[in-house]
Design an enzyme around this catalytic site. Structure first.
Site, mmCIF file in Angstrom:
data_model
loop_
_atom_site.group_PDB
_atom_site.id
_atom_site.type_symbol
_atom_site.label_atom_id
_atom_site.label_comp_id
_atom_site.label_asym_id
_atom_site.label_seq_id
_atom_site.Cartn_x
_atom_site.Cartn_y
_atom_site.Cartn_z
ATOM 1 N N CYS A 41 0.839 -1.200 0.000
ATOM 2 C CA CYS A 41 0.000 0.000 0.000
ATOM 3 C C CYS A 41 0.879 1.258 0.000
ATOM 4 O O CYS A 41 1.615 1.481 -0.950
ATOM 5 C CB CYS A 41 -0.984 -0.038 1.166
ATOM 6 N N HIS A 49 -3.844 -5.028 -0.214
ATOM 7 C CA HIS A 49 -3.371 -5.574 1.065
ATOM 8 C C HIS A 49 -3.398 -7.101 1.042
ATOM 9 O O HIS A 49 -4.435 -7.691 1.344
ATOM 10 C CB HIS A 49 -4.259 -5.062 2.210
ATOM 11 N N GLU A 106 -2.238 -9.046 3.147
ATOM 12 C CA GLU A 106 -2.464 -9.548 4.525
ATOM 13 C C GLU A 106 -3.939 -9.552 4.904
ATOM 14 O O GLU A 106 -4.314 -10.109 5.927
ATOM 15 C CB GLU A 106 -1.642 -8.730 5.524
#
Lengths: 251, 199
Positions: free
Chosen positions: B76, B180, B182
């Site tokens: 990001c 993202h 994650e």
């Protein structure tokens, strides 16, 4: 293409999921982490956890629960319920929440939205609004719909956006729990007036209702609780039907 | 050892938890020596690019990170700081690892209106490099951003949202994703695993 989001909502009291759950093959239905993980595996796009604990001890349990959710769940999750200060918001961010919702406290003190958005960013702040139609006017309520305020829904949602809300989670208290569908005209009007995502909540009883609010109602996401918990609609089946209706979804 | 670069950007937690789920050993550090010795470095980021770049400079990381020879992954705003410049916050020069500019997403195009930030699950396509091994074209990943890197020779994945932008960039040992991983479920876990398996 950006997908429309499907968001199961879990009510948590003293660290346990309180909405009755009818999964037969889930060993620990009471554990909100296990239930959330199950929904994530089934294709939920996000999760919302609402703390309905009434005690200090219950709220502390919720914070440690948020840490456990953050460790286990690999999709975004939002937490809410009783957030009344920037410290509350910060504590939940530190515990791993991706977003928080503010509701009654923001109505009482709208500057809370500015404060949280300025410190943690608009993407972190979801303003939840519970509204009820009185004499043709959509009015904002607080305390789970029990208290009617003088605020008008469109004015309040615009103010919330201007103060830094990244998303609006709107529940029609007239439809919540009825399973008769969402007020789609209301959602369409709100979605066209605001440049931030609108999450529709309250009233889903069938796949058709969810299709309708994501198309005609122009909502960006649909949130539901009981239809998922009772297994009336499973997320994979819902998403297949949404796709068949031309709604972009993540499969 | 994997090092997560800490430059006081806040919320390193989700990246840490994802590495823990992947079974990886890692440290969170701003120590230059530790970063130089790491097998892999992850540069996370949330918030505003010009302020983030200032914090990176305060710690001297802006000169160290471009000299690393191990695999580096920006996420990001972390990716944005690896680009040439960002228009955010009145404009800021970044590390210039990827020679592209980070621009604001358009809110209106001939196709219609676009809600900004771009938030939610969107698809990535034109996938290149081992970072995306095992992933299908048009896989959904999770985004939350208002600015994005333009496309260029280093673009290794694209997303269309009001404009076509670099969903990911790659150049030598440097990689970055605007989305993202994650928070992107199984697809994101696979991308992180692919990064962790790089030599």
């Amino acid at each position: 293409m950006l997908a429309k989001r499907i968001i199961p909502c879990l009510d948590v009291c003293d660290g346990r999921t309180v909405t009755a759950v009818r999964f037969v093959d889930l060993r620990n239905v009471g554990d909100p982490v296990e239930l959330g993980a199950r929904y994530a595996e089934q294709g939920a796009d996000e999760l919302v956890y609402l703390d309905i604990s009434a005690t200090f001890e219950g709220r502390r349990t919720f914070t440690s629960l948020v840490s456990r959710i953050a460790a286990r769940i690999d999709i975004p999750f939002t937490v809410g319920g009783g957030i009344a200060s920037i410290d509350d918001a910060g504590r939940l961010l530190d515990a791993g929440a991706d977003k928080i919702t503010v509701n009654s406290a923001a109505v009482r003190d709208p500057a809370l939205i500015d404060a949280i958005a300025a410190k943690y960013g608009s993407q972190f702040v979801v303003v939840a609004i519970d509204a009820r139609q009185i004499d043709g006017v959509w009015r904002v309520t607080t305390h789970g719909g029990r208290r009617l305020t003088e605020r008008e829904l469109f004015a309040w949602s615009r103010e919330a956006w201007e103060r830094g809300a990244g998303e609006i989670l709107l529940t029609s208290m007239d439809h919540d729990g009825t399973r008769n569908g969402y007020p789609c005209d209301l959602f369409a009007q709100l979605s066209q007036r605001l440049p931030i995502p609108i999450v529709a909540s309250g009233g889903a009883g069938s796949v058709e209702h969810i299709v309708e609010v994501l198309t005609r109602g122009r909502a960006d996401a649909a949130l539901a609780a009981s239809i998922f918990h009772y297994g009336d609609i499973t997320i994979p089946e819902l998403k297949r039907q949404l796709q068949a209706c031309g709604v972009p979804v993540r499969l | 050892m994997i090092a997560i670069a800490d430059y006081d950007t806040g919320n390193l937690r989700s990246v840490s938890e994802a590495l823990r789920r992947a079974g990886a050993e890692f440290v969170v550090t701003s120590d230059i020596g530790t970063l130089r010795r790491a097998d892999k470095v992850i540069l996370p980021g949330v918030g505003e690019a010009s302020a983030s770049m200032a914090r990176l400079r305060e710690r001297g990381l802006d000169t160290v990170l471009p000299t690393l020879t191990c695999p580096v992954l920006g996420i990001c705003v972390g990716l944005q700081l690896m680009c040439r410049s960002s228009d955010e916050g009145g404009g800021v020069d970044c590390m210039g690892i990827f020679p592209v500019r980070v621009v604001r997403l358009p809110e209106a195009t001939p196709e219609g209106r676009w809600k900004v930030p771009h938030m939610g699950w969107d698809t990535i396509g034109e996938l290149r490099t081992p970072l995306f091994a095992g992933l299908d074209e048009e896989t959904y990943v999770y985004y939350v951003h208002s600015y994005a890197p333009q496309c260029g020779a280093d673009t290794i994945a694209v997303t269309d949202y009001g404009m076509r932008f670099s969903a990911a960039l790659g150049r030598g040992n440097f990689f970055g994703t605007q989305f993202h991983p994650e928070k992107s479920g199984a697809a994101g876990a696979r991308i992180l695993e692919n990064f962790l398996n790089m030599k």
